[in-house]
Design an enzyme around this catalytic site. Structure first.
Site, mmCIF file in Angstrom:
data_model
loop_
_atom_site.group_PDB
_atom_site.id
_atom_site.type_symbol
_atom_site.label_atom_id
_atom_site.label_comp_id
_atom_site.label_asym_id
_atom_site.label_seq_id
_atom_site.Cartn_x
_atom_site.Cartn_y
_atom_site.Cartn_z
ATOM 1 N N THR A 104 4.544 2.682 1.294
ATOM 2 C CA THR A 104 4.707 3.003 2.687
ATOM 3 C C THR A 104 5.413 1.601 3.150
ATOM 4 O OG1 THR A 104 4.051 3.755 4.763
ATOM 5 C CG2 THR A 104 2.455 1.970 3.468
ATOM 6 N N CYS A 162 -0.198 -1.594 12.028
ATOM 7 C CA CYS A 162 -0.922 -0.561 11.303
ATOM 8 C C CYS A 162 -1.549 -0.885 9.917
ATOM 9 C CB CYS A 162 0.212 0.522 11.011
ATOM 10 S SG CYS A 162 1.327 1.167 12.353
ATOM 11 N N HIS A 207 -1.074 5.930 6.265
ATOM 12 C CA HIS A 207 -0.438 4.821 7.036
ATOM 13 C C HIS A 207 -1.045 4.953 8.377
ATOM 14 C CE1 HIS A 207 3.497 2.468 8.382
ATOM 15 N NE2 HIS A 207 2.485 2.198 9.161
#
Lengths: 161, 206
Positions: free
Chosen positions: A23, A29, A46
């Site tokens: 990711t 995040c 994520h």
């Protein structure tokens, strides 16, 4: 690079050895990497927000720490992983801007990391490594052949968890 | 009741686009004064986008970009963010400071400060058009600047938008000065409660 499985923002996926889950650009995040070293099945989520319970629009399970981790675990178990073998690694949860005012949006990274830990603890999944906080972005790669989580940054080096 | 931007109709979108247009026009004028040069502007693109797709417009989630964030308070609360790809940030700094830097890594404190000021002026022009159209009091804070991966910087507005939906209101503006084109991206990020206030003030919901 055919064995690279991309996970977007508010997204989750699993992969089997020898695939690599990645990711890009985690900011506030949090990336939650789960790995079963026996079946060599890995999972990556994520997440953007700590809890689906505080938000009305909560249909996307992958967006919230509480729903995403449970969902990811279910998919991994259905694919043949054993819950007792699964360990977790966390990365992200940065504070990208440093306003002096300590309001909610600015502390969201920290809150995402705290919520992720709480959910993993409640599911009895051990957190064996973590690279969270700071004020910089991270790109992560989970290698399902080894379980190593590679954390890349701009200006803050590369780490192996 | 909270309204989601996914549910906006064509008319409501047009209103937001027009604000984007006027705001960017004022921003171009401000930039022209600052540079003491003629600055043209392309018609801004206003889009409602799934935030998953936004990093692609900025060269990918791990592309190095500059993000300038201002806190807004007053009748509506939230944030306004101005994002620039590094090549455009460099062009702006070179124009403003009369330099010929080739790499963003060469930016000095002074260059960063100049860039913050540009962000301040552009965001300020945008907000003042929004404010005069809606008759709402909107005050920007001092800007904060960060240089990092596009995805990481975007997580800040995306998370705020994420509380109400899966999309962001995205305004892309291109400024043209002589041979140079600088493309900047604005994100207006009202908090959940401010959506209604904003849309009511614009007369799109009653």
């Amino acid at each position: 690079m055919n064995n690279l499985v991309k996970v977007g923002m508010a997204d989750l996926n699993i992969a089997k050895c020898p695939e690599i889950l990645t990711t890009l650009g985690l900011g506030s995040c949090v990336g939650i990497a789960l790995f079963d070293s026996i079946s060599k099945i890995g999972g990556l989520a994520h997440i953007m927000l700590p809890s689906s319970k505080q938000v009305k629009n909560n249909l996307n399970k992958a967006k919230f720490a509480d729903t995403a981790i449970v969902e990811l675990l279910n998919i991994m178990v259905n694919a043949g992983a054993r819950k007792n073998n699964i360990v977790a690694k966390l990365a992200g949860g940065a504070q990208m801007f440093s306003f002096t005012k300590t309001n909610d949006i600015m502390r969201i990274g920290e809150r995402n990391a705290v919520a992720s830990r709480e959910v993993l603890n409640s599911l009895s999944i051990p957190i064996i490594a973590e690279d969270t906080g700071g004020n910089y972005g991270r790109t992560i790669e989970l290698d399902t052949s080894t379980g190593i989580l590679l954390v890349k940054t701009i200006g803050y080096g590369v780490k192996q968890l | 009741m909270t309204i989601s931007i996914e549910k906006l109709n064509e008319l409501q979108l047009d209103v937001l686009k027009e604000i984007g247009n006027i705001g960017a026009g004022n921003a171009a004028t401000a930039l022209a004064k600052l540079l003491n040069k003629k600055v043209d502007m392309a018609v801004p693109k206003v889009q409602i986008l799934e935030f998953k797709k936004v990093p692609d417009l900025l060269g990918g989630a791990d592309n190095l970009v500059v993000g300038i964030l201002l806190n807004i308070t007053g009748d509506i609360n939230g944030y306004i963010m101005f994002m620039l790809e590094q090549k455009y940030a460099r062009i702006l700094v070179n124009m403003l400071m009369g330099k010929e830097l080739k790499d963003i890594c060469e930016f000095s404190e002074m260059d960063i400060s100049a860039l913050k000021e540009i962000g301040n002026i552009l965001a300020g022009s945008y907000l003042s058009s929004l404010s005069s159209l809606t008759m709402l009091n909107i005050f920007p804070s001092i800007p904060d600047l960060t240089v990092d991966m596009a995805g990481a910087i975007l997580s800040v507005p995306a998370i705020e938008f994420g509380k109400v939906g899966d999309t962001v209101l995205f305004i892309e503006t291109a400024f043209l000065e002589h041979d140079y084109a600088v493309v900047g991206n604005f994100f207006l990020i009202p908090d959940v409660e401010s959506y209604d206030i904003l849309l009511k003030a614009l007369g799109v919901i009653s």
